[in-house]
Design a protein around this motif. Structure first.
Motif, PDB file in Angstrom:
ATOM      1  N   ARG A  82      -4.028 -30.609  12.880  1.00 17.89           N
ATOM      2  CA  ARG A  82      -4.864 -29.444  12.561  1.00 17.89           C
ATOM      3  C   ARG A  82      -5.434 -29.537  11.154  1.00 17.89           C
ATOM      4  O   ARG A  82      -6.578 -29.134  10.905  1.00 17.89           O
ATOM      5  CB  ARG A  82      -4.025 -28.168  12.707  1.00 17.89           C
ATOM      6  N   ARG A  83      -4.666 -30.116  10.244  1.00 15.87           N
ATOM      7  CA  ARG A  83      -5.110 -30.244   8.860  1.00 15.87           C
ATOM      8  C   ARG A  83      -6.025 -31.451   8.648  1.00 15.87           C
ATOM      9  O   ARG A  83      -6.494 -31.685   7.547  1.00 15.87           O
ATOM     10  CB  ARG A  83      -3.888 -30.381   7.945  1.00 15.87           C
ATOM     11  N   GLY A  84      -6.251 -32.227   9.705  1.00 11.21           N
ATOM     12  CA  GLY A  84      -7.135 -33.382   9.608  1.00 11.21           C
ATOM     13  C   GLY A  84      -6.482 -34.619   9.032  1.00 11.21           C
ATOM     14  O   GLY A  84      -7.166 -35.494   8.487  1.00 11.21           O
ATOM     15  N   SER A  85      -5.152 -34.715   9.138  1.00 15.77           N
ATOM     16  CA  SER A  85      -4.442 -35.892   8.609  1.00 15.77           C
ATOM     17  C   SER A  85      -3.509 -36.476   9.670  1.00 15.77           C
ATOM     18  O   SER A  85      -2.296 -36.569   9.448  1.00 15.77           O
ATOM     19  CB  SER A  85      -3.641 -35.515   7.356  1.00 15.77           C
ATOM     20  N   ASP A 126      -0.800 -39.210   8.972  1.00 16.66           N
ATOM     21  CA  ASP A 126       0.500 -38.877   8.376  1.00 16.66           C
ATOM     22  C   ASP A 126       1.612 -38.820   9.415  1.00 16.66           C
ATOM     23  O   ASP A 126       2.794 -38.767   9.047  1.00 16.66           O
ATOM     24  CB  ASP A 126       0.413 -37.537   7.647  1.00 16.66           C
ATOM     25  N   ILE A 159       4.218 -28.363   2.940  1.00 15.28           N
ATOM     26  CA  ILE A 159       3.822 -27.864   4.253  1.00 15.28           C
ATOM     27  C   ILE A 159       5.056 -27.231   4.888  1.00 15.28           C
ATOM     28  O   ILE A 159       6.102 -27.877   4.996  1.00 15.28           O
ATOM     29  CB  ILE A 159       3.291 -29.002   5.146  1.00 15.28           C
ATOM     30  N   HIS A 214       5.307 -29.964  13.795  1.00 13.67           N
ATOM     31  CA  HIS A 214       4.893 -30.552  12.524  1.00 13.67           C
ATOM     32  C   HIS A 214       3.729 -31.528  12.722  1.00 13.67           C
ATOM     33  O   HIS A 214       2.782 -31.549  11.919  1.00 13.67           O
ATOM     34  CB  HIS A 214       6.075 -31.274  11.874  1.00 13.67           C
ATOM     35  N   ASN A 245       0.572 -29.716  13.241  1.00  9.97           N
ATOM     36  CA  ASN A 245       0.067 -29.182  11.976  1.00  9.97           C
ATOM     37  C   ASN A 245      -0.708 -30.247  11.202  1.00  9.97           C
ATOM     38  O   ASN A 245      -1.748 -29.960  10.598  1.00  9.97           O
ATOM     39  CB  ASN A 245       1.238 -28.660  11.141  1.00  9.97           C
ATOM     40  N   HIS A 246      -0.219 -31.483  11.218  1.00  9.66           N
ATOM     41  CA  HIS A 246      -0.937 -32.575  10.558  1.00  9.66           C
ATOM     42  C   HIS A 246      -2.304 -32.801  11.221  1.00  9.66           C
ATOM     43  O   HIS A 246      -3.304 -33.018  10.529  1.00  9.66           O
ATOM     44  CB  HIS A 246      -0.118 -33.862  10.604  1.00  9.66           C
ATOM     45  N   THR A 297       7.207 -28.937   7.502  1.00 11.56           N
ATOM     46  CA  THR A 297       7.907 -30.176   7.148  1.00 11.56           C
ATOM     47  C   THR A 297       9.414 -29.992   7.102  1.00 11.56           C
ATOM     48  O   THR A 297      10.162 -30.968   7.101  1.00 11.56           O
ATOM     49  CB  THR A 297       7.401 -30.695   5.786  1.00 11.56           C
TER      50      THR A 297
END
Length: 227
Positions: free
Chosen positions: A42-45, A48, A97, A36, A39-40, A100
């Motif tokens: 990779r998504r540019g966040s 989080d 997502i 998870h 993934n954050h 999550t």
């Protein structure tokens, strides 16, 4: 001699089995965080990652690998409070997502098993509250107001009319978290029982298992001691 050694051997086998189970639980928590969290990133966040429910798997993994009941209990209480908020966020139109589900579904189940395995430490609710306040302070210092990680910067979107000031809103959230932690602490204590609560202290005890398990000397052995 064989009779006296059996309790020690049984205790050693039980400890080994418990350690193996905890390693599996810790491994699942690590997988949840890596998948998870990755993934954050990779998504540019990446900020989080500091959300309470995203930090909880790390605490859970550390608690399982190092046999720290406090960390596992904090993770469980955080997830028990944060997961309903996550569901409410989804119900009010927030994006979903897929990864999550790992911290919000898998990890609460693992945390329950870990706390059952190690026991519930005393004043777990107070420790969870203090740790949460520290995390909110860290999120406020390191993340942007736009991300509003852990509601550390502003009122939750849509609630501005009821709470024009962030301070009052956050005080209510913190109080709700503390009360939830306290109630869950009581429920877990009743479910696990006093013996399971005591296990948390036993995990960290420095008394060797052999000494705790050794049976008392028989009268015959006392009479044969040199005088």
């Amino acid at each position: 001699m064989r009779v006296g050694q059996e309790p020690v051997e049984d205790l050693a086998l039980m400890a080994a089995a418990s350690s193996s189970r905890l390693r599996v639980m810790g491994g699942l928590a690590v997988i949840a965080f890596v998948v998870h969290g990755g993934n954050h990133v990779r998504r540019g966040s990446p900020q989080d990652l500091l959300w309470m429910c995203n930090v909880a798997p790390l605490l859970l993994a550390a608690g399982c690998f190092f046999a720290k009941p406090d960390l596992a209990a904090i993770a469980l209480l955080w997830l028990a409070f944060g997961t309903p908020i996550w569901l409410l966020d989804i119900a009010t139109g927030s994006g979903l997502i897929l990864t999550t589900f790992l911290p919000h579904v898998l990890c609460p189940l693992v945390a329950v098993l870990a706390v059952r395995e190690m026991g519930l430490p005393r004043r777990a609710w107070l420790k969870a509250t203090g740790a949460l306040l520290a995390l909110v302070g860290l999120a406020r210092a390191l993340t942007s107001p736009e991300a509003n990680v852990n509601l550390s910067h502003r009122v939750w979107s849509g609630w501005e009319a009821m709470f024009p000031r962030h301070g009052r809103f956050f005080a209510l959230v913190a109080a709700a978290a503390a009360l939830t932690f306290f109630a869950l602490d009581r429920v877990l204590s009743a479910w696990l029982g006093s013996s399971r609560r005591g296990a948390a202290e036993g995990v960290a005890s420095s008394t060797p298992a052999r000494e705790r398990a050794s049976p008392p000397s028989s009268p015959g052995s006392i009479s044969r001691r040199p005088r």
